[in-house]
Design a protein around this motif. Structure first.
Motif, PDB file in Angstrom:
ATOM      1  N   ASP A 152       0.861  -1.183   0.000  1.00 40.38           N
ATOM      2  CA  ASP A 152       0.000   0.000   0.000  1.00 40.38           C
ATOM      3  C   ASP A 152       0.893   1.227   0.000  1.00 40.38           C
ATOM      4  OD1 ASP A 152      -2.837   1.160   0.495  1.00 40.38           O
ATOM      5  OD2 ASP A 152      -1.572   2.169   1.980  1.00 40.38           O
ATOM      6  N   THR A 153       0.785   2.046  -1.026  1.00 36.06           N
ATOM      7  CA  THR A 153       1.714   3.168  -1.184  1.00 36.06           C
ATOM      8  C   THR A 153       1.584   4.193  -0.061  1.00 36.06           C
ATOM      9  OG1 THR A 153       0.104   4.265  -2.649  1.00 36.06           O
ATOM     10  CG2 THR A 153       1.817   2.940  -3.693  1.00 36.06           C
ATOM     11  N   VAL A 154       0.379   4.370   0.467  1.00 39.77           N
ATOM     12  CA  VAL A 154       0.191   5.336   1.549  1.00 39.77           C
ATOM     13  C   VAL A 154       0.886   4.847   2.817  1.00 39.77           C
ATOM     14  CG1 VAL A 154      -1.485   6.585   2.958  1.00 39.77           C
ATOM     15  CG2 VAL A 154      -1.997   6.106   0.557  1.00 39.77           C
ATOM     16  N   LEU A 155       0.653   3.593   3.186  1.00 41.34           N
ATOM     17  CA  LEU A 155       1.301   3.049   4.369  1.00 41.34           C
ATOM     18  C   LEU A 155       2.826   3.070   4.222  1.00 41.34           C
ATOM     19  CD1 LEU A 155      -0.900  -0.026   5.373  1.00 41.34           C
ATOM     20  CD2 LEU A 155      -0.638   2.140   6.600  1.00 41.34           C
ATOM     21  N   ALA A 156       3.314   2.758   3.032  1.00 47.17           N
ATOM     22  CA  ALA A 156       4.759   2.761   2.804  1.00 47.17           C
ATOM     23  C   ALA A 156       5.341   4.152   3.013  1.00 47.17           C
ATOM     24  CB  ALA A 156       5.064   2.263   1.389  1.00 47.17           C
ATOM     25  N   ALA A 157       4.635   5.182   2.524  1.00 49.34           N
ATOM     26  CA  ALA A 157       5.124   6.553   2.666  1.00 49.34           C
ATOM     27  C   ALA A 157       5.073   7.020   4.119  1.00 49.34           C
ATOM     28  CB  ALA A 157       4.301   7.480   1.785  1.00 49.34           C
ATOM     29  N   VAL A 158       3.979   6.703   4.808  1.00 54.58           N
ATOM     30  CA  VAL A 158       3.852   7.079   6.218  1.00 54.58           C
ATOM     31  C   VAL A 158       4.951   6.413   7.037  1.00 54.58           C
ATOM     32  CG1 VAL A 158       2.393   6.916   8.270  1.00 54.58           C
ATOM     33  CG2 VAL A 158       1.368   7.503   6.069  1.00 54.58           C
ATOM     34  N   ALA A 159       5.203   5.145   6.758  1.00 57.11           N
ATOM     35  CA  ALA A 159       6.223   4.403   7.507  1.00 57.11           C
ATOM     36  C   ALA A 159       7.611   4.959   7.248  1.00 57.11           C
ATOM     37  CB  ALA A 159       6.161   2.928   7.137  1.00 57.11           C
ATOM     38  N   ALA A 160       7.925   5.249   5.980  1.00 60.66           N
ATOM     39  CA  ALA A 160       9.249   5.756   5.642  1.00 60.66           C
ATOM     40  C   ALA A 160       9.537   7.062   6.369  1.00 60.66           C
ATOM     41  CB  ALA A 160       9.371   5.944   4.135  1.00 60.66           C
ATOM     42  N   LYS A 161       8.544   7.920   6.454  1.00 62.05           N
ATOM     43  CA  LYS A 161       8.713   9.178   7.181  1.00 62.05           C
ATOM     44  C   LYS A 161       8.815   8.926   8.685  1.00 62.05           C
ATOM     45  CE  LYS A 161       6.528  13.702   7.912  1.00 62.05           C
ATOM     46  NZ  LYS A 161       6.457  13.626   9.374  1.00 62.05           N
TER      47      LYS A 161
END
Length: 311
Positions: free
Chosen positions: A169-178
């Protein structure tokens, strides 16, 4: 006061008093982001998972804000406030993702209410609808208590976010990376204070040992797989919490060894913190300690008193 303005506030708002205190709307935190649910993934399951992670961050953030003006010195007061803000930012994104995945999770509000979905989820759900772990919600104790709680919470959350940054999930991946960078600081701050208290005075060590004995059993919920996680992990969206245990143990063992603190046994939650025994499950299933209801009463009071208010 200028003759052009009846109130000193008119000069700040351009004469539109509706923009003072109310009406300062925030943009959609996911504006411009692809929120399409990945193929083969259930919208309800994805929303449930986002609520778990978002509620953890939201409730932990609220507990940390209760430390404002109460830390040992100004520097640590500001540090705890910044940690709370980091977690609040994560919570906002995760709750917004939950609402985008499954709008049905958002509580119904009065018609015309300007409350965005993530705020509705934060302020208009009852305790039984929250999915946070018990470690995040138990009432604050002394400074040693907040250090131990944050060390346990951030160690598990960092291990989770590091893996979640590869989510399908691209949203979860972005939130996690930050979030990885933020939570790494949270863990290191707590680890340094853990060592300081352990190697400090007899009193600081006594308090640290007491906090560790109370909170250590609650770590289990963060490293125990939930059916929602297991289902989404198979599709590459979620992280199976049980897979975090080895990494979490390794970090905590290192902190404990350096601090010369014996490792407690990872066991079931203390009986005195257990809700009604005839209710199954834990925080992930909406079963909470009495502490959460009190926290929500404070956190939600203004929003519930003014559900149509524009902030």
């Amino acid at each position: 006061m200028s003759d052009d303005h009846e109130s000193i506030f008119d000069g700040l708002t351009g004469g539109d008093s509706a923009q003072w205190a109310f009406g300062t709307d925030f943009e959609d935190p996911l504006a411009g982001v692809d929120t399409t649910v990945p193929d083969g993934v259930g919208s309800a399951e994805l929303a449930a998972y986002c609520l778990m992670l978002g509620d953890d961050a939201l409730v932990m953030s609220q507990r940390l804000t209760e430390w404002c003006s109460r830390a040992p010195d100004l520097e640590e007061d500001i540090a705890l406030a910044n940690v709370a803000l980091d977690l609040l930012g994560q919570a906002r994104l995760l709750l917004a993702r939950a609402a985008a995945a499954d709008p049905g999770v958002v509580p119904a509000l009065p018609e015309g209410s300007p409350v965005p979905p993530e705020d509705a989820l934060a302020f208009f759900r009852d305790a039984g609808q929250f999915r946070n772990v018990w470690l995040a919600e138990v009432a604050n104790g002394d400074f040693a208590h907040v250090v131990v709680r944050l060390l346990l919470f951030s160690t598990a959350r960092l291990a989770l976010l590091e893996r979640l940054s590869a989510s399908a999930d691209t949203v979860l991946a972005a939130v996690a990376a930050k979030g990885v960078k933020e939570v790494a600081y949270h863990r290191d701050w707590a680890g340094r204070w853990f060592l300081t208290l352990a190697q400090g005075t007899e009193e600081s060590r006594r308090r640290l040992d007491a906090a560790l004995g109370e909170l250590w059993p609650l770590l289990a919920e963060l490293v125990t797989a939930h059916p929602v996680e297991l289902a989404l992990a198979r599709s590459g969206v979620a992280v199976e919490a049980g897979a975090l245990r080895a990494d979490v143990d390794a970090v905590l063992d290192q902190v404990l060894t350096v601090s010369d603190v014996p490792r407690p046994a990872l066991e079931d939650r203390p009986d005195e913190d257990r809700p009604d025994e005839d209710r199954p499950g834990g925080g992930r299933d909406g079963v909470h300690t009495p502490a959460l209801a009190g926290l929500l009463a404070d956190m939600q009071s203004v929003a519930r008193a003014h559900p149509a208010g524009r902030w």
